[in-house]
Scaffold this motif. Sequence first.
Motif, PDB file in Angstrom:
ATOM      1  N   GLY A  50      13.155  35.435  82.612  1.00 59.59           N
ATOM      2  CA  GLY A  50      13.753  36.624  83.204  1.00 59.59           C
ATOM      3  C   GLY A  50      15.065  37.053  82.570  1.00 59.59           C
ATOM      4  O   GLY A  50      15.891  36.225  82.180  1.00 59.59           O
ATOM      5  N   LEU A  51      15.267  38.374  82.487  1.00 55.84           N
ATOM      6  CA  LEU A  51      16.486  38.962  81.931  1.00 55.84           C
ATOM      7  C   LEU A  51      16.745  40.271  82.661  1.00 55.84           C
ATOM      8  O   LEU A  51      15.891  41.151  82.692  1.00 55.84           O
ATOM      9  N   ALA A  52      17.919  40.395  83.277  1.00 56.79           N
ATOM     10  CA  ALA A  52      18.260  41.608  84.019  1.00 56.79           C
ATOM     11  C   ALA A  52      19.774  41.753  84.080  1.00 56.79           C
ATOM     12  O   ALA A  52      20.509  40.789  83.841  1.00 56.79           O
ATOM     13  N   TRP A  53      20.219  42.970  84.425  1.00 54.76           N
ATOM     14  CA  TRP A  53      21.650  43.288  84.387  1.00 54.76           C
ATOM     15  C   TRP A  53      22.202  43.616  85.776  1.00 54.76           C
ATOM     16  O   TRP A  53      21.484  44.119  86.650  1.00 54.76           O
ATOM     17  N   SER A  54      23.493  43.348  85.944  1.00 55.61           N
ATOM     18  CA  SER A  54      24.200  43.695  87.177  1.00 55.61           C
ATOM     19  C   SER A  54      24.281  45.208  87.316  1.00 55.61           C
ATOM     20  O   SER A  54      24.160  45.944  86.326  1.00 55.61           O
ATOM     21  N   PRO A  55      24.516  45.711  88.534  1.00 59.14           N
ATOM     22  CA  PRO A  55      24.582  47.168  88.720  1.00 59.14           C
ATOM     23  C   PRO A  55      25.641  47.860  87.868  1.00 59.14           C
ATOM     24  O   PRO A  55      25.441  49.009  87.457  1.00 59.14           O
ATOM     25  N   VAL A  75      17.526  42.170  89.626  1.00 56.63           N
ATOM     26  CA  VAL A  75      18.826  42.285  90.278  1.00 56.63           C
ATOM     27  C   VAL A  75      18.827  43.576  91.078  1.00 56.63           C
ATOM     28  O   VAL A  75      18.494  44.641  90.541  1.00 56.63           O
ATOM     29  N   ASP A  76      19.187  43.488  92.362  1.00 61.44           N
ATOM     30  CA  ASP A  76      19.136  44.679  93.202  1.00 61.44           C
ATOM     31  C   ASP A  76      20.419  45.499  93.098  1.00 61.44           C
ATOM     32  O   ASP A  76      21.351  45.140  92.358  1.00 61.44           O
ATOM     33  N   ALA A  77      20.463  46.607  93.841  1.00 59.27           N
ATOM     34  CA  ALA A  77      21.581  47.537  93.733  1.00 59.27           C
ATOM     35  C   ALA A  77      22.885  46.969  94.272  1.00 59.27           C
ATOM     36  O   ALA A  77      23.965  47.499  93.997  1.00 59.27           O
ATOM     37  N   ASP A  78      22.802  45.880  95.041  1.00 57.25           N
ATOM     38  CA  ASP A  78      23.997  45.209  95.555  1.00 57.25           C
ATOM     39  C   ASP A  78      24.403  44.014  94.703  1.00 57.25           C
ATOM     40  O   ASP A  78      25.329  43.281  95.073  1.00 57.25           O
ATOM     41  N   ARG A 105      10.323  47.142 102.244  1.00 60.98           N
ATOM     42  CA  ARG A 105      11.707  47.266 102.711  1.00 60.98           C
ATOM     43  C   ARG A 105      12.478  45.946 102.576  1.00 60.98           C
ATOM     44  O   ARG A 105      13.225  45.543 103.462  1.00 60.98           O
ATOM     45  N   ALA A 106      12.287  45.286 101.442  1.00 56.87           N
ATOM     46  CA  ALA A 106      12.969  44.010 101.205  1.00 56.87           C
ATOM     47  C   ALA A 106      14.441  44.191 100.857  1.00 56.87           C
ATOM     48  O   ALA A 106      15.256  43.296 101.072  1.00 56.87           O
ATOM     49  N   GLY A 107      14.784  45.339 100.298  1.00 51.28           N
ATOM     50  CA  GLY A 107      16.153  45.590  99.855  1.00 51.28           C
ATOM     51  C   GLY A 107      16.207  46.939  99.186  1.00 51.28           C
ATOM     52  O   GLY A 107      15.434  47.837  99.511  1.00 51.28           O
ATOM     53  N   HIS A 108      17.102  47.063  98.214  1.00 54.05           N
ATOM     54  CA  HIS A 108      17.184  48.316  97.463  1.00 54.05           C
ATOM     55  C   HIS A 108      17.422  47.982  96.003  1.00 54.05           C
ATOM     56  O   HIS A 108      18.446  47.400  95.640  1.00 54.05           O
ATOM     57  N   GLY A 109      16.451  48.335  95.161  1.00 45.55           N
ATOM     58  CA  GLY A 109      16.527  47.975  93.753  1.00 45.55           C
ATOM     59  C   GLY A 109      17.229  49.006  92.902  1.00 45.55           C
ATOM     60  O   GLY A 109      17.649  50.070  93.377  1.00 45.55           O
ATOM     61  N   GLN A 110      17.377  48.671  91.636  1.00 46.08           N
ATOM     62  CA  GLN A 110      17.938  49.583  90.642  1.00 46.08           C
ATOM     63  C   GLN A 110      16.795  50.243  89.865  1.00 46.08           C
ATOM     64  O   GLN A 110      15.751  49.623  89.645  1.00 46.08           O
ATOM     65  N   PRO A 111      16.974  51.479  89.410  1.00 42.33           N
ATOM     66  CA  PRO A 111      15.959  52.082  88.537  1.00 42.33           C
ATOM     67  C   PRO A 111      15.794  51.245  87.262  1.00 42.33           C
ATOM     68  O   PRO A 111      16.753  50.665  86.758  1.00 42.33           O
ATOM     69  N   VAL A 112      14.581  51.211  86.739  1.00 43.47           N
ATOM     70  CA  VAL A 112      14.326  50.454  85.526  1.00 43.47           C
ATOM     71  C   VAL A 112      15.133  51.052  84.366  1.00 43.47           C
ATOM     72  O   VAL A 112      15.254  52.267  84.238  1.00 43.47           O
TER      73      VAL A 112
END
Length: 284
Positions: free
Chosen positions: A147-152, A198-201, A272-279
Amino acid sequence: MAEAQQLTDPCAHHGEGPVWHRDWPGLRWVDMLAGDVLTLDEATGAVRRAHVGSVAAALRPRSVGGAVLALERGFALADDDLTEVRPLPEVWRDPAVRMNEGGCDPDGRFYCGSMSYRSDPGMGKLYRLDADGSVSVVLDAVTISNGLAWSPDGTTAYYVDTPTQCVDAFDYADGELRARRHVAHVAPEAGAPDGLTVDADGYLWVALWGGSGVHRYSPTGELVDRIEVPAPKVTACTFGGPDLTDLYITTSQVGTDLEAHPLAGAVFRVPRAGHGQPVLPYRG
């Protein structure tokens, strides 16, 4: 503690890399070792397959339309329907090593990491595909690049090399990953860290290979929640849906007793698990 709901039939031998993009017809993910990209029509439940190569490791949307793909030993560009796939030059020739998992940075570069088919220690690397088509090695001596993802805010990258049992963080700027440190540790009895989002929070959602679940961690690495998944080999997760509030989870049948775990290979969802970021798209 939430429980994921079955969304599709067990349609993938090795489901991985779910992606939600508003301009695509639905959720997309890969049946990696079959070399297929799968697209879900959520209204009908139908799953469409597009064969893109001997391995389909990861995909992301392109900002100009279409998709960028990671195949067995390199990258490719495709149209929106995935009917026309144009492989780029192979990055290496060793048939014992394949691509595995990736994602895009906030500046539009696409990354994918490799591993050996036998999971030999240190045989993998993390590669970066720039907008001009050039390829660089970002990390060396990786075992199972995952996995690889970025903070908001785009300043921190989170990364998994599965056998370390850790989620690591890097300071990110202009395509460079610096100041590597451990953020979260997954106890072996809970499974092994695989794909993540990584979600929006700024919270991390980490799929657990062999752990029948997804862990949710705070940005500082505190385990704050767990989602139960009725399949043991949980591979990756992403947020999707019109408001990016549903968590989609992929699973694998690899090394699984399918009589004991008949839902392995299905996609699951937590509404409705949370709120994600756009890809993040590839800008090449």
